[in-house]
Motif scaffolding. Structure first.
Motif, short mmCIF file in Angstrom:
data_model
loop_
_atom_site.label_atom_id
_atom_site.label_comp_id
_atom_site.label_asym_id
_atom_site.label_seq_id
_atom_site.Cartn_x
_atom_site.Cartn_y
_atom_site.Cartn_z
N ARG A 1 2.58 5.62 -2.67
CA ARG A 1 2.98 7.01 -2.38
C ARG A 1 4.45 7.29 -2.73
O ARG A 1 4.97 8.33 -2.34
CB ARG A 1 2.75 7.32 -0.89
CG ARG A 1 1.29 7.21 -0.42
CD ARG A 1 1.21 7.66 1.04
NE ARG A 1 2.29 7.05 1.78
CZ ARG A 1 2.15 6.24 2.82
NH1 ARG A 1 0.96 5.96 3.30
NH2 ARG A 1 3.21 5.72 3.40
N GLY B 1 0.81 -1.22 0.00
CA GLY B 1 0.00 0.00 0.00
C GLY B 1 0.84 1.26 0.00
O GLY B 1 0.64 2.17 -0.82
N HIS C 1 -1.92 -4.72 9.87
CA HIS C 1 -3.14 -4.21 9.23
C HIS C 1 -4.33 -5.10 9.59
O HIS C 1 -5.43 -4.61 9.86
CB HIS C 1 -2.99 -4.20 7.70
CG HIS C 1 -2.07 -3.15 7.17
ND1 HIS C 1 -2.33 -1.80 7.29
CD2 HIS C 1 -0.88 -3.23 6.51
CE1 HIS C 1 -1.33 -1.11 6.72
NE2 HIS C 1 -0.45 -1.96 6.24
N ALA D 1 6.63 1.65 11.23
CA ALA D 1 6.31 0.43 11.99
C ALA D 1 7.61 -0.20 12.47
O ALA D 1 8.06 -1.23 11.96
CB ALA D 1 5.54 -0.54 11.10
O1 PMV Z 1 2.60 -0.61 2.87
P1 PMV Z 1 2.54 -1.49 4.04
O2 PMV Z 1 1.51 -2.55 3.91
O3 PMV Z 1 3.92 -2.03 4.40
O4 PMV Z 1 2.06 -0.62 5.31
C1 PMV Z 1 2.80 0.48 5.78
C2 PMV Z 1 2.22 1.02 7.03
C3 PMV Z 1 3.05 2.08 7.72
O5 PMV Z 1 4.37 2.13 7.21
C4 PMV Z 1 3.14 1.77 9.20
C5 PMV Z 1 2.39 3.46 7.60
C6 PMV Z 1 2.41 4.09 6.25
O6 PMV Z 1 1.42 4.74 5.93
O7 PMV Z 1 3.42 4.00 5.52
#
Ligand code: PMV
Length: 355
Positions: free
Chosen positions: A175, A171, A232, A320
């Motif tokens: 970005r 996810g 999540h 995280a």
């Molecule tokens: O992209 P993922 O599934 O690794 O989730 C990232 C979650 C955080 O890094 C904790 C917050 C974020 O928005 O990047």
């Protein structure tokens, strides 16, 4: 403002009948740090709330690809993935899942046999999330590949589609496509925002954020004890789930206003509240988990004491993990260097800034 795209817009036209024998591509993508956190999702990577991030400048993944035409396209995607010179089966497993999700949107993928070579510009196992930059670089490769076969897309659509693909890998990778500030996830007050892909910050950014710093203090570089996928999932049944959704929505509005006006005090208040809330959600999940280490708290408390004494605009956020990201304007570099030397003299540091 970016026009709104739907899933159907990302399906590609039929491939031409004469495809090139071999294609060589290379792309890079930066990591990003979320200020409004994405934590909790549903379905296929649909975020529970909209998130906002700074794109970093120095911490990147660089990926090269060589695609050789297969005699006959198969049902599977055939590839090998090398990370820092070595074949990496763990990454291949994750990328296999990713390709399964995106193959419908990149029709040429199965017509070729692939070899990927990837490396990060930041130290391996430094605790920086490499999945964001990794999946973003891979998605940019797939977009260049598709444009080699089908002709050039306009830049905005190519970036939006790269973000759409990257989201299906991880996810937060959605970005890592646009420089500066990215927003991913539908928010009722942000025109053009979407759950399917990230968009560049659609407002004027105050100049106080030019050359803004993100120094990553490496408190712990061990493997994450709980993966973000597991984290999540724990939000589904979290007792504070609904409150989190409404607080994140409100924090987004307040943070956007602070970024427009350059109000660093409000900026810092929201950014720190989001970091602490992310970890509070982890600590109140069932089962709970704690990713901060004693030095994480030590640094946060010392930073707050120093800031109260000296009235300086230096703030923290957390990902995280146990590492602390220090966010501050260019003008504070020497003071932060001095502060860190006094508080954690041996600590390793990645000195990055916002792209
Ligand atoms: O992209 P993922 O599934 O690794 O989730 C990232 C979650 C955080 O890094 C904790 C917050 C974020 O928005 O990047």
């Amino acid at each position: 403002m970016i026009k709104q795209f739907s899933i159907e817009d990302f399906r590609s036209p039929q491939l031409p009948s004469n495809l090139p024998e071999a294609i060589q591509l290379r792309e890079e993508a930066p990591s990003n740090i979320a200020l409004i956190k994405y934590w909790g999702k549903s379905g296929l990577q649909i975020p529970m709330n909209a998130s906002l991030s700074f794109t970093l400048s120095e911490s990147k993944t660089v990926t090269g690809a060589r695609a050789v035409l297969r005699e006959k396209a198969g049902d599977d995607v055939r590839f090998e993935f090398y990370f820092e010179g070595r074949r990496n089966k763990d990454f291949e497993k994750k990328i296999h899942t990713f390709f399964g999700r995106i193959a419908d949107y990149i029709p040429g993928l199965k017509a070729y046999e692939w070899r990927f070579e990837s490396r990060n510009t930041f130290p391996h196992s430094s605790g920086i999330a490499s999945s964001a930059s990794g999946f973003a670089a891979l998605s940019k490769i797939l977009l260049s590949f598709e444009q080699t076969l089908l002709g050039t897309y306009d830049d905005t659509f190519a970036s939006v589609k790269a973000s759409f693909l990257a989201r299906l890998g991880s996810g937060s990778a959605s970005r890592s496509i646009f420089p500066g500030i990215n927003i991913w996830g539908h928010h009722p007050d942000i025109p053009g925002s979407s759950d399917l892909y990230a968009i560049p910050f659609p407002y004027e950014v105050h100049p106080v954020f030019d050359h803004f710093r993100d120094w990553i203090v490496l408190i712990d570089s061990g493997k994450k004890q709980v993966s973000s996928t597991q984290g999540h999932a724990l939000i589904d049944t979290h007792p504070f789930k609904n409150q989190r959704i409404s607080v994140a929505e409100k924090n987004m509005n307040t943070l956007i206003a602070a970024i427009k006006t350059g109000d660093l005090e409000v900026f810092g208040r929201i950014v720190e509240a989001e970091a602490l809330m992310l970890h509070a959600l982890m600590m109140t999940s069932e089962p709970d988990f704690i990713l901060m280490k004693p030095d994480t708290l030590h640094l946060i408390l010392e930073l707050r004491r120093w800031r109260a004494d000296e009235k300086i605009p230096v703030f923290f956020t957390l990902d995280a993990g146990a590492n602390v990201h220090l966010l501050f304007p260019d003008s504070q570099v020497n003071r932060v260097e001095h502060f860190l030397g006094a508080i954690l003299p041996q600590v390793k540091l990645i000195r990055d800034f916002v792209q």
